[in-house]
Design a protein around this motif. Structure first.
Motif, mmCIF file in Angstrom:
data_model
loop_
_atom_site.group_PDB
_atom_site.id
_atom_site.type_symbol
_atom_site.label_atom_id
_atom_site.label_comp_id
_atom_site.label_asym_id
_atom_site.label_seq_id
_atom_site.Cartn_x
_atom_site.Cartn_y
_atom_site.Cartn_z
ATOM 1 N N THR A 164 71.673 -19.139 1.489
ATOM 2 C CA THR A 164 72.614 -18.636 2.488
ATOM 3 C C THR A 164 71.930 -17.803 3.562
ATOM 4 N N TYR A 165 71.036 -16.911 3.163
ATOM 5 C CA TYR A 165 70.428 -15.980 4.120
ATOM 6 C C TYR A 165 69.027 -16.395 4.586
ATOM 7 N N GLY A 166 68.412 -17.339 3.884
ATOM 8 C CA GLY A 166 67.092 -17.781 4.298
ATOM 9 C C GLY A 166 67.029 -19.249 4.664
ATOM 10 N N THR A 212 58.170 -16.803 3.573
ATOM 11 C CA THR A 212 58.838 -16.199 4.730
ATOM 12 C C THR A 212 60.349 -16.188 4.580
ATOM 13 N N ARG A 213 60.938 -17.342 4.330
ATOM 14 C CA ARG A 213 62.394 -17.444 4.286
ATOM 15 C C ARG A 213 62.988 -16.691 3.093
ATOM 16 N N SER A 214 62.297 -16.716 1.956
ATOM 17 C CA SER A 214 62.815 -16.018 0.775
ATOM 18 C C SER A 214 62.792 -14.506 0.967
ATOM 19 N N HIS A 252 67.191 -13.807 14.104
ATOM 20 C CA HIS A 252 67.287 -15.115 13.466
ATOM 21 C C HIS A 252 68.680 -15.675 13.678
ATOM 22 N N SER A 253 68.828 -16.959 13.415
ATOM 23 C CA SER A 253 70.030 -17.686 13.796
ATOM 24 C C SER A 253 71.293 -17.151 13.134
ATOM 25 N N LEU A 254 71.196 -16.641 11.900
ATOM 26 C CA LEU A 254 72.378 -16.131 11.221
ATOM 27 C C LEU A 254 72.970 -14.945 11.965
ATOM 28 N N GLU A 255 72.110 -14.007 12.371
ATOM 29 C CA GLU A 255 72.567 -12.841 13.129
ATOM 30 C C GLU A 255 73.133 -13.274 14.479
#
Length: 321
Positions: A164-166, A212-214, A252-255
């Motif tokens: 979800t977040y990464g 990175t993503r984790s 990042h795209s989520l924000e």
């Protein structure tokens, strides 16, 4: 070196160190007025705040917030002597609870994500490139650390957070490896976690570190960053005076998706549906100030971390009943 303070005021010369991300664009977006009141909800090391203060007159006010005690220590040291400045240690999600904001704000800035000082200090546990305690809390006095969460969370919860977040495609595989590893040895160091992920996920064509993503996902989860962002946007708009501006930098795209959708929801009428009963006329609360603003070539060359930064600005409208 900073200039010497005069008459109890903060020196207004900009430090020789590199400017914070999108510095000029933020100040242009906020349109600082001499006697206005402005809130920097993510003080960091004060780069943007210092720029705002330079533009304020004797009657102007600067309110600064941060939940990181190290950032607040810098604010107290460098900004507290100036009577125009007030400092509050808390998340910007709680700005409505700060009495200093009650009279309204002419501008608000949120600079999201982890700051350079947090990344650069191994002991904070944000970086997979520097070995340190697996902490990741922006407020080390509150909540549980990344190590504590990874020690207790179920495999499915870990996988969900990584996805979800990464947006980590190997989220299930990494979660499975974490649970298997912690049964042998507790994960307490950033290097441990990074090495484990590197063993599970091969390095891709872009050569970025597989961790990175984790690391991003765990950090966002531990600090409730997206939930705080949603609460902070509501609070900022509530406190803005008509004509006041809200500037948000995301990394990042989520924000950025949350900010973009929030701004659009308050600035643009929803699409109509002729099959449904006519709804009450849409009354916009915000007006968009341009679109997504990114760093120019000069800034990218001077500060590679600005590559992923996106600035969005909106202005509060006067809503008449």
């Amino acid at each position: 070196m900073r200039g010497e303070a005069q008459a109890g005021h903060l020196p207004v010369s900009q430090p020789s160190a590199h400017l914070p991300v999108l510095y000029t664009q933020v100040l242009e977006g906020l349109q600082v007025t001499e006697n206005g009141t402005y809130l920097d909800g993510t003080f960091g090391r004060g780069g943007h705040a210092r720029g705002v203060l330079q533009k304020l007159g004797q009657k102007g006010r600067l309110l600064v917030m941060d939940k990181d005690p190290e950032a607040i220590a810098v604010a107290e040291r460098d900004f507290a002597p100036d009577p125009r400045v007030s400092i509050f240690r808390s998340s910007f999600a709680d700005l409505l609870h700060w009495d200093a904001t009650a009279d309204g704000l002419d501008g608000v800035l949120f600079d999201l994500g982890v700051s350079s000082p947090q990344l650069d200090v191994a002991e904070r546990g944000f970086s997979f490139g520097k070995d340190g305690p697996l902490d990741m809390r922006m407020d080390p006095d509150s909540g549980e650390s990344a190590a504590q969460w990874l020690a207790r969370a179920e495999e499915r919860e870990i996988a969900d957070v990584l996805w979800t977040y990464g947006e980590e495609r190997a989220s299930r595989k990494i979660a499975r490896a974490i649970v298997a590893q912690r049964e042998k040895t507790p994960l307490t160091r950033t290097a441990q976690l990074a090495e484990l992920i590197n063993q599970v996920v091969p390095r891709g064509k872009d050569k970025s570190n597989p961790a990175t993503r984790s690391f991003q996902a765990i950090r966002i989860h531990i600090n409730r960053e997206l939930a705080d962002l949603e609460a902070g946007l509501d609070a900022a708009v509530a406190r803005l005076k008509p004509g006041g501006r809200l500037a948000v930098i995301s990394f990042h795209s989520l924000e950025d998706r949350i900010v973009k959708q929030y701004f659009n929801k308050l600035a643009k009428a929803p699409p109509s549906n002729r099959r449904l009963p006519e709804q009450q006329a849409f009354v916009p609360t915000l007006s968009l100030v341009g679109g997504a603003i990114k760093a120019d070539e000069d800034e990218l060359a001077a500060n590679p971390r600005s590559r992923s930064a996106v600035l969005r600005v909106a202005q509060k409208l006067e809503v008449r009943a």
